[in-house]
Design an enzyme around this catalytic site. Sequence first.
Site, PDB file in Angstrom:
ATOM      1  N   GLU A  53     -22.239-123.373  -4.807  1.00 57.39           N
ATOM      2  CA  GLU A  53     -21.268-122.282  -4.929  1.00 57.39           C
ATOM      3  C   GLU A  53     -20.562-122.002  -3.605  1.00 57.39           C
ATOM      4  O   GLU A  53     -19.359-121.803  -3.571  1.00 57.39           O
ATOM      5  CB  GLU A  53     -21.932-120.993  -5.439  1.00 57.39           C
ATOM      6  CG  GLU A  53     -22.245-121.001  -6.914  1.00 57.39           C
ATOM      7  CD  GLU A  53     -21.017-120.920  -7.819  1.00 57.39           C
ATOM      8  OE1 GLU A  53     -19.891-120.739  -7.333  1.00 57.39           O
ATOM      9  OE2 GLU A  53     -21.194-121.045  -9.046  1.00 57.39           O
ATOM     10  N   ASP A  71     -14.160-114.682  -6.280  1.00 54.44           N
ATOM     11  CA  ASP A  71     -15.603-114.902  -6.166  1.00 54.44           C
ATOM     12  C   ASP A  71     -16.000-114.629  -4.724  1.00 54.44           C
ATOM     13  O   ASP A  71     -15.302-115.044  -3.796  1.00 54.44           O
ATOM     14  CB  ASP A  71     -15.956-116.337  -6.540  1.00 54.44           C
ATOM     15  CG  ASP A  71     -15.545-116.690  -7.961  1.00 54.44           C
ATOM     16  OD1 ASP A  71     -15.579-115.791  -8.823  1.00 54.44           O
ATOM     17  OD2 ASP A  71     -15.192-117.853  -8.206  1.00 54.44           O
TER      18      ASP A  71
END
EC number: 3.2.1.17
Length: 148
Positions: A53, A71
């Site tokens: 990620e 994000d």
Amino acid sequence: MKALIILGLVLLSVTVQGKIFERCELARTLKKLGLDGYKGVSLANWVCLAKWESGYNTEATNYNPGDESTDYGIFQINSRYWCNNGKTPGAVDACHISCSALLQNNIADAVACAKRVVSDPQGVRAWVAWRNHCQNKDVSQYVKGCGV
């Protein structure tokens, strides 16, 4: 004098930059914060998720133009559902947290929100990077040699 100015600029850039964890340092930190086995997700899976990620970077951000969300942090937690950045249309803020708190070097807030995310029915599958890089894979390498 010129050297001091350059040194000052270098130090300023270092202090502004987010923390990039070493793999084992992150594994130990996540274990201390109670993620090992949380909702059935192994520590190795959490470290794998963070690797793919954010590259273990607490200050990582990624803007999603399709829904105008962003994000945030080491787990790339999304502003559409989980945190409040004051900009995302129709945001839910299920973690009841400012998105900027997810960018701190101290990842306790990010871990608390990740626990909230994984508690939803979708669980760890909420993270695309986990599905693409960690699911049904041998993730033991992510904690190998870490003593955890």
